[in-house]
Write a protein that holds these residues in place. Sequence first.
Motif, PDB file in Angstrom:
ATOM      1  N   GLY A  13       0.818  -1.202   0.000  1.00  0.00           N
ATOM      2  CA  GLY A  13       0.000   0.000   0.000  1.00  0.00           C
ATOM      3  C   GLY A  13       0.853   1.252   0.000  1.00  0.00           C
ATOM      4  N   SER A  14       0.288   2.328   0.491  1.00  0.00           N
ATOM      5  CA  SER A  14       1.014   3.590   0.570  1.00  0.00           C
ATOM      6  C   SER A  14       1.848   3.646   1.840  1.00  0.00           C
ATOM      7  N   TRP A  15       3.116   4.017   1.677  1.00  0.00           N
ATOM      8  CA  TRP A  15       4.006   4.098   2.834  1.00  0.00           C
ATOM      9  C   TRP A  15       4.030   5.502   3.453  1.00  0.00           C
ATOM     10  N   ARG A  16       3.176   6.398   2.954  1.00  0.00           N
ATOM     11  CA  ARG A  16       3.199   7.763   3.486  1.00  0.00           C
ATOM     12  C   ARG A  16       2.835   7.812   4.966  1.00  0.00           C
ATOM     13  N   MET A  17       1.953   6.883   5.400  1.00  0.00           N
ATOM     14  CA  MET A  17       1.515   6.873   6.796  1.00  0.00           C
ATOM     15  C   MET A  17       2.137   5.726   7.588  1.00  0.00           C
ATOM     16  N   ALA A  18       3.090   5.013   6.984  1.00  0.00           N
ATOM     17  CA  ALA A  18       3.647   3.818   7.621  1.00  0.00           C
ATOM     18  C   ALA A  18       4.435   4.130   8.881  1.00  0.00           C
ATOM     19  N   GLY A  19       4.807   5.383   9.069  1.00  0.00           N
ATOM     20  CA  GLY A  19       5.570   5.734  10.265  1.00  0.00           C
ATOM     21  C   GLY A  19       4.797   5.494  11.548  1.00  0.00           C
ATOM     22  N   TRP A  20       3.475   5.534  11.473  1.00  0.00           N
ATOM     23  CA  TRP A  20       2.701   5.346  12.698  1.00  0.00           C
ATOM     24  C   TRP A  20       2.851   3.941  13.280  1.00  0.00           C
ATOM     25  N   PRO A  21       2.612   2.865  12.515  1.00  0.00           N
ATOM     26  CA  PRO A  21       2.828   1.549  13.128  1.00  0.00           C
ATOM     27  C   PRO A  21       4.300   1.291  13.451  1.00  0.00           C
ATOM     28  N   LEU A  22       5.208   1.877  12.647  1.00  0.00           N
ATOM     29  CA  LEU A  22       6.637   1.664  12.895  1.00  0.00           C
ATOM     30  C   LEU A  22       7.126   2.404  14.135  1.00  0.00           C
ATOM     31  N   LEU A  23       6.285   3.285  14.712  1.00  0.00           N
ATOM     32  CA  LEU A  23       6.655   3.919  15.986  1.00  0.00           C
ATOM     33  C   LEU A  23       6.891   2.889  17.082  1.00  0.00           C
ATOM     34  N   ALA A  24       6.328   1.682  16.913  1.00  0.00           N
ATOM     35  CA  ALA A  24       6.549   0.631  17.917  1.00  0.00           C
ATOM     36  C   ALA A  24       8.028   0.304  18.079  1.00  0.00           C
ATOM     37  N   ILE A  25       8.815   0.503  17.027  1.00  0.00           N
ATOM     38  CA  ILE A  25      10.243   0.169  17.110  1.00  0.00           C
ATOM     39  C   ILE A  25      10.989   1.129  18.033  1.00  0.00           C
ATOM     40  N   PRO A  26      10.901   2.471  17.844  1.00  0.00           N
ATOM     41  CA  PRO A  26      11.579   3.346  18.815  1.00  0.00           C
ATOM     42  C   PRO A  26      10.989   3.241  20.215  1.00  0.00           C
ATOM     43  N   VAL A  27       9.685   2.952  20.314  1.00  0.00           N
ATOM     44  CA  VAL A  27       9.097   2.766  21.647  1.00  0.00           C
ATOM     45  C   VAL A  27       9.723   1.552  22.330  1.00  0.00           C
ATOM     46  N   ALA A  28       9.867   0.435  21.573  1.00  0.00           N
ATOM     47  CA  ALA A  28      10.506  -0.756  22.144  1.00  0.00           C
ATOM     48  C   ALA A  28      11.947  -0.469  22.535  1.00  0.00           C
ATOM     49  N   LEU A  29      12.653   0.296  21.706  1.00  0.00           N
ATOM     50  CA  LEU A  29      14.036   0.656  22.041  1.00  0.00           C
ATOM     51  C   LEU A  29      14.076   1.520  23.304  1.00  0.00           C
ATOM     52  N   GLY A  30      13.114   2.443  23.439  1.00  0.00           N
ATOM     53  CA  GLY A  30      13.077   3.287  24.625  1.00  0.00           C
ATOM     54  C   GLY A  30      12.803   2.486  25.886  1.00  0.00           C
ATOM     55  N   ILE A  31      11.853   1.560  25.813  1.00  0.00           N
ATOM     56  CA  ILE A  31      11.564   0.715  26.979  1.00  0.00           C
ATOM     57  C   ILE A  31      12.784  -0.120  27.338  1.00  0.00           C
ATOM     58  N   ALA A  32      13.460  -0.661  26.301  1.00  0.00           N
ATOM     59  CA  ALA A  32      14.644  -1.474  26.557  1.00  0.00           C
ATOM     60  C   ALA A  32      15.760  -0.640  27.181  1.00  0.00           C
ATOM     61  N   ALA A  33      15.889   0.636  26.754  1.00  0.00           N
ATOM     62  CA  ALA A  33      16.929   1.497  27.321  1.00  0.00           C
ATOM     63  C   ALA A  33      16.675   1.801  28.785  1.00  0.00           C
ATOM     64  N   VAL A  34      15.394   1.928  29.150  1.00  0.00           N
ATOM     65  CA  VAL A  34      15.057   2.281  30.532  1.00  0.00           C
ATOM     66  C   VAL A  34      15.022   1.047  31.430  1.00  0.00           C
ATOM     67  N   ALA A  35      14.393  -0.043  30.945  1.00  0.00           N
ATOM     68  CA  ALA A  35      14.152  -1.196  31.818  1.00  0.00           C
ATOM     69  C   ALA A  35      14.840  -2.465  31.349  1.00  0.00           C
ATOM     70  N   GLY A  36      15.641  -2.389  30.271  1.00  0.00           N
ATOM     71  CA  GLY A  36      16.237  -3.589  29.722  1.00  0.00           C
ATOM     72  C   GLY A  36      17.634  -3.862  30.246  1.00  0.00           C
ATOM     73  N   HIS A  37      18.263  -4.852  29.636  1.00  0.00           N
ATOM     74  CA  HIS A  37      19.622  -5.239  30.006  1.00  0.00           C
ATOM     75  C   HIS A  37      20.508  -5.186  28.768  1.00  0.00           C
ATOM     76  N   THR A  38      21.763  -5.539  28.931  1.00  0.00           N
ATOM     77  CA  THR A  38      22.691  -5.556  27.800  1.00  0.00           C
ATOM     78  C   THR A  38      22.148  -6.482  26.720  1.00  0.00           C
ATOM     79  N   PRO A  39      22.091  -6.031  25.471  1.00  0.00           N
ATOM     80  CA  PRO A  39      21.473  -6.864  24.424  1.00  0.00           C
ATOM     81  C   PRO A  39      22.156  -8.215  24.267  1.00  0.00           C
ATOM     82  N   ALA A  40      21.328  -9.252  24.149  1.00  0.00           N
ATOM     83  CA  ALA A  40      21.798 -10.593  23.813  1.00  0.00           C
ATOM     84  C   ALA A  40      20.989 -11.027  22.599  1.00  0.00           C
TER      85      ALA A  40
END
Length: 463
Positions: A325-352
């Motif tokens: 489909g159109s990728w013009r609005m695809a940034g909205w669902p892809l926001l889950a990726i920086p959100v997951a990175l933010g949660i991992a930075a605050v509450a996560g551990h060293t990446p494995a």
Amino acid sequence: MPSRRYRALALAMAALAVATCFLLPLLAARVVRGALERGSAQDRAAYASGASPWSWRFREADDLVAGKVFGDAALKSGEHGLIVAPTGSGRGELGFPLSRQADLARLNLLRVDASAPGGRFSAIARPTLEAPLVRAELPGLSAPIRLDQLTWRDATGATVPAPQRAAMLRLGFTLPTGATLTLRGASLARAGGPPPETGTPIPNGLSAEGLLHWRDQQRAVDPLATFGSAPPPGPAPAWRRWAPAAVYLALLVTGAMRLRRRRDGSRIDDLVNAALAVAGPLWLIAGLGLAPLPEASAVAMFAGGIIYATLLSWIRAVPRWHWKGSWRMAGWPLLAIPVALGIAAVAGHTPAWPPVGRALLYIGWAFFQQWLMLAVVAGLLARALPRPAAVLLTALAFALLHTPNGLLMQLCFVAELGWAWWYLHNRSLLPVAVAHAAAAVIMQACMAGGVLRSLEVSARFLS
């Protein structure tokens, strides 16, 4: 502009979504508590009968640790068990799967159901996964073996005390050329002493993760610990296990016959088709049985639901959708990726980071889940219900597919609320599937084993 009635419905669904998000961990804790009680009742029944939960039947290679022989031997499945044929030196080891540490001080009787025309055999144990191996020669395989009466030796050949516990247990063998070992089963049992009659009371108010952490602490002190006082379950007749599957499969056949006659159904038809497509997967994963090996009836229901969902898509009985489909609005669902990175930075551990194969498995599983949840279930629900209700029910079904992993259920519920809402506006599946897969890999690498116990669901979450 949305009508007043639509705005009121959207607010009501938002309130229900908030309430659901808080209720999901309570459901997960209830499921885990019930699983602990049922599992403990089965353990006590096994002890009372002279057996134990540490019992194995060998029919396929996967019934062994790593699904293979360690050493010089070939393995194949036979009619009555696993057949081990020597190659090279004929020396090797077969690992018995241990879901938790075994108490060899009290479960000191080893029974091995095996036959071989010749050869030498030994028991091999490792008290902890970091401890050195100890080994004891076995007098044979035909009679039960008292482990505490064997002569145990370390890697240097020095005599050592019999191991009190085992985090690893193997059967060692040396087979002469031309001989084969047929391994049918093995078990640990109590040589004497009364079995436990009641279990430790299960504390109230703990989350699913908290209950499993408490259980693991209890078992670290006493590997034979049981919990609660539920009576052992009686044997369920086969017809009772297959009755739900028979009813469900009959409904699928009926639904498929209706689809042949008319593809453009009513709102009721859409609701029924959505329920039929998702009921099988939900029964397998969130069916509250939580058996280590799913019953064939539950697997049949899972397969039936997926086949029905595929049929709905094949004959275009679901609303039209597309991958890109159109990728013009695809940034909205892809926001889950920086959100997951933010949660991992605050509450996560060293990446494995997981191995490539496992990461690819996550990606494939994420694509499959979002196809089922969005293209099929959400699409049908949105055609039968107001969009806010369709979004809420889709997110709830997605969360229940992760039972009883309480925190993961909450994360999936919140994420699917946003993904389903975006999908129903754009009908594009790929951005959501990519976001889901990437977020799953990030959580596995940075949060599993810490704040998030694991990404496992159903019985695997309990291990």
